[in-house]
Design an enzyme around this catalytic site. Structure first.
Site, PDB file in Angstrom:
ATOM      1  N   ARG A  15      50.567  52.316  -2.299  1.00 18.72           N
ATOM      2  CA  ARG A  15      50.418  51.225  -1.304  1.00 18.72           C
ATOM      3  C   ARG A  15      49.397  51.591  -0.236  1.00 18.72           C
ATOM      4  O   ARG A  15      48.474  50.817   0.056  1.00 18.72           O
ATOM      5  CB  ARG A  15      51.781  50.939  -0.653  1.00 18.72           C
ATOM      6  N   ASN A 107      51.397  58.943  12.009  1.00 19.81           N
ATOM      7  CA  ASN A 107      51.287  57.484  12.091  1.00 19.81           C
ATOM      8  C   ASN A 107      49.881  57.114  12.558  1.00 19.81           C
ATOM      9  O   ASN A 107      49.436  57.564  13.606  1.00 19.81           O
ATOM     10  CB  ASN A 107      52.336  56.928  13.062  1.00 19.81           C
ATOM     11  N   PHE A 108      49.182  56.323  11.748  1.00 22.43           N
ATOM     12  CA  PHE A 108      47.807  55.940  12.072  1.00 22.43           C
ATOM     13  C   PHE A 108      47.732  54.623  12.829  1.00 22.43           C
ATOM     14  O   PHE A 108      46.630  54.174  13.145  1.00 22.43           O
ATOM     15  CB  PHE A 108      46.970  55.834  10.789  1.00 22.43           C
ATOM     16  N   HIS A 135      62.341  51.760   7.739  1.00 21.13           N
ATOM     17  CA  HIS A 135      61.244  51.725   6.763  1.00 21.13           C
ATOM     18  C   HIS A 135      61.718  51.044   5.485  1.00 21.13           C
ATOM     19  O   HIS A 135      62.919  50.860   5.280  1.00 21.13           O
ATOM     20  CB  HIS A 135      60.762  53.145   6.437  1.00 21.13           C
ATOM     21  N   LYS A 139      60.763  54.773   0.723  1.00 20.39           N
ATOM     22  CA  LYS A 139      60.298  55.939   1.481  1.00 20.39           C
ATOM     23  C   LYS A 139      61.101  57.169   1.080  1.00 20.39           C
ATOM     24  O   LYS A 139      62.331  57.108   1.016  1.00 20.39           O
ATOM     25  CB  LYS A 139      60.437  55.671   2.987  1.00 20.39           C
ATOM     26  N   GLY A 145      58.178  60.843   9.739  1.00 19.30           N
ATOM     27  CA  GLY A 145      57.326  61.768  10.499  1.00 19.30           C
ATOM     28  C   GLY A 145      57.104  61.250  11.907  1.00 19.30           C
ATOM     29  O   GLY A 145      57.030  62.029  12.864  1.00 19.30           O
TER      30      GLY A 145
HETATM   31  N1  LIG Z   1      50.504  58.314   8.426  1.00 18.04           N
HETATM   32  C1  LIG Z   1      50.751  57.011   8.335  1.00 18.04           C
HETATM   33  O1  LIG Z   1      50.344  56.199   9.185  1.00 18.04           O
HETATM   34  C2  LIG Z   1      51.533  56.502   7.166  1.00 18.04           C
HETATM   35  C3  LIG Z   1      51.765  55.124   7.002  1.00 18.04           C
HETATM   36  C4  LIG Z   1      52.464  54.698   5.873  1.00 18.04           C
HETATM   37  C5  LIG Z   1      52.906  55.625   4.938  1.00 18.04           C
HETATM   38  N2  LIG Z   1      52.680  56.953   5.152  1.00 18.04           N
HETATM   39  C6  LIG Z   1      53.065  57.981   4.185  1.00 18.04           C
HETATM   40  O2  LIG Z   1      52.074  57.981   3.167  1.00 18.04           O
HETATM   41  C7  LIG Z   1      52.657  58.435   1.936  1.00 18.04           C
HETATM   42  C8  LIG Z   1      52.344  57.433   0.836  1.00 18.04           C
HETATM   43  O3  LIG Z   1      52.996  56.213   1.114  1.00 18.04           O
HETATM   44  P1  LIG Z   1      52.885  54.970   0.133  1.00 18.04           P
HETATM   45  O4  LIG Z   1      53.755  53.929   0.720  1.00 18.04           O
HETATM   46  O5  LIG Z   1      51.464  54.658  -0.138  1.00 18.04           O
HETATM   47  O6  LIG Z   1      53.566  55.581  -1.180  1.00 18.04           O
HETATM   48  P2  LIG Z   1      53.332  55.121  -2.703  1.00 18.04           P
HETATM   49  O7  LIG Z   1      53.046  53.661  -2.758  1.00 18.04           O
HETATM   50  O8  LIG Z   1      54.495  55.659  -3.462  1.00 18.04           O
HETATM   51  O9  LIG Z   1      51.999  55.883  -3.124  1.00 18.04           O
HETATM   52  C9  LIG Z   1      51.907  57.258  -3.380  1.00 18.04           C
HETATM   53  C10 LIG Z   1      50.902  57.410  -4.505  1.00 18.04           C
HETATM   54  O10 LIG Z   1      50.579  58.792  -4.650  1.00 18.04           O
HETATM   55  C11 LIG Z   1      50.488  59.046  -6.039  1.00 18.04           C
HETATM   56  N3  LIG Z   1      50.627  60.476  -6.260  1.00 18.04           N
HETATM   57  C12 LIG Z   1      51.743  61.227  -6.265  1.00 18.04           C
HETATM   58  N4  LIG Z   1      51.431  62.525  -6.464  1.00 18.04           N
HETATM   59  C13 LIG Z   1      50.082  62.565  -6.594  1.00 18.04           C
HETATM   60  C14 LIG Z   1      49.150  63.610  -6.824  1.00 18.04           C
HETATM   61  N5  LIG Z   1      49.547  64.867  -6.966  1.00 18.04           N
HETATM   62  N6  LIG Z   1      47.830  63.298  -6.899  1.00 18.04           N
HETATM   63  C15 LIG Z   1      47.407  62.025  -6.766  1.00 18.04           C
HETATM   64  N7  LIG Z   1      48.244  60.987  -6.558  1.00 18.04           N
HETATM   65  C16 LIG Z   1      49.562  61.264  -6.463  1.00 18.04           C
HETATM   66  C17 LIG Z   1      51.576  58.209  -6.653  1.00 18.04           C
HETATM   67  O11 LIG Z   1      51.339  58.041  -8.021  1.00 18.04           O
HETATM   68  P3  LIG Z   1      52.574  57.595  -8.994  1.00 18.04           P
HETATM   69  O12 LIG Z   1      52.798  56.147  -8.657  1.00 18.04           O
HETATM   70  O13 LIG Z   1      52.024  57.848 -10.332  1.00 18.04           O
HETATM   71  O14 LIG Z   1      53.744  58.450  -8.638  1.00 18.04           O
HETATM   72  C18 LIG Z   1      51.416  56.911  -5.855  1.00 18.04           C
HETATM   73  O15 LIG Z   1      50.430  56.066  -6.429  1.00 18.04           O
HETATM   74  C19 LIG Z   1      54.146  58.607   2.235  1.00 18.04           C
HETATM   75  O16 LIG Z   1      54.413  59.956   2.536  1.00 18.04           O
HETATM   76  C20 LIG Z   1      54.378  57.748   3.467  1.00 18.04           C
HETATM   77  O17 LIG Z   1      55.473  58.179   4.235  1.00 18.04           O
HETATM   78  C21 LIG Z   1      52.004  57.402   6.240  1.00 18.04           C
END
Ligand SMILES: NC(=O)c1ccc[n+]([C@@H]2O[C@H](COP(=O)([O-])OP(=O)(O)OC[C@H]3O[C@@H](n4cnc5c(N)ncnc54)[C@H](OP(=O)(O)O)[C@@H]3O)[C@@H](O)[C@H]2O)c1
Length: 247
Positions: A15, A107-108, A135, A139, A145
């Protein structure tokens, strides 16, 4: 005109990764040179000559990804949550021993960073505080975080310990939430949510509520793009987007 910054996205099909690829492609100063899924070798970042890699993967994958990039001289912007203080210490060590920099932000969203800053400011003036974060139900980590970073900033801002409440009795274990050095944290995981947090502070006779809602993942993109543009010139490890903003 300076050349566009070459950007690779790790977790490009998730996502946040999908939204990040879209945001990078729409920014005239940046060029998306590769997007990696779980099965793709990290080596592709090197082959594509990425200058910056953005990581939105999983708590299990993020540290190895950061190590690879930093050892290859690729700057990293980490949005993935779940890094423990000892993981950050490792990242700092890799940054110090190489030429590439890292920005890690729980958080960005600019509003969330302001919420954390306001909460830290308020922490000195109230007897107690609790955090309720909500969330989406996919998650992987709890608390978020952002909640942990908020509690840490609030604790840092105080010189006195929080006022103790009555010990009480939890008839349902966990109902009082987790204890982040005196700040209780409650994590809700519900379908239909994106990222939401309320910091509730109380003193005799008054309550202050500071609330932020990310209604859409586009809320994170201005912060992600800012971090991508700054990471090359910001030497070392930077933890938190607040260091890039003139707060
Ligand atoms: N800092 C911020 O502002 C912020 C905001 C929102 C979310 N986040 C964090 O960002 C992270 C991702 O969130 P999301 O909602 O995008 O999760 P998501 O939709 O589950 O996306 C994670 C992606 O990473 C892939 N992946 C897993 N291991 C990998 C690897 N070794 N190499 C390459 N790709 C890999 C997964 O592939 P598969 O589908 O094949 O498993 C999936 O496509 C979470 O930790 C979330 O808490 C941070």
């Amino acid at each position: 005109m300076s050349p566009r910054v070459r950007v690779g996205v790790i977790g490009a099909h998730g996502r946040m990764g999908t939204e990040t690829c879209r945001a990078v492609e729409s920014d005239g100063d940046l060029e998306l040179v590769c997007g990696l899924g779980r099965e793709d070798p990290l080596r592709r970042l090197v082959d594509a000559e990425a200058a910056v890699a953005v990581d939105f993967t999983t708590p299990a994958a993020v540290k190895d990804n950061a190590r690879f990039c930093l050892k290859q001289g690729i700057h990293v912007v980490v949005g993935t949550s779940g890094l423990a203080p000892e993981d950050l210490a490792d990242i700092e060590r890799w940054v110090r021993s190489g030429v590439a920099n890292a920005i890690v932000a729980p958080n960005f969203a600019i509003g969330a960073v302001l919420m954390m800053s306001f909460a830290a400011q308020a922490a000195r003036h109230f007897a107690r505080a609790e955090i309720v974060e909500r969330h989406h139900d996919r998650k992987l980590d709890a608390p978020s975080g952002t909640a942990l970073a908020t509690a840490a900033l609030m604790n840092e801002a105080r010189s006195d310990p929080w006022t103790e409440g009555a010990p009480g009795n939890e008839t349902v274990p966990g109902s009082r939430g987790g204890d982040a050095r005196g700040v209780r944290v409650h994590s809700l995981r519900l379908p239909g949510s994106v990222a939401h947090q309320e910091v509730v502070l109380g003193s005799p006779g008054e309550t202050l509520v500071i609330r932020h809602d990310s209604l859409d993942r586009s809320s994170f993109m201005p912060g992600v793009l800012l971090a991508i543009k700054r990471v090359g010139s910001r030497r070392g490890l930077t933890v938190g987007l607040e260091h890039l903003l003139d707060l």
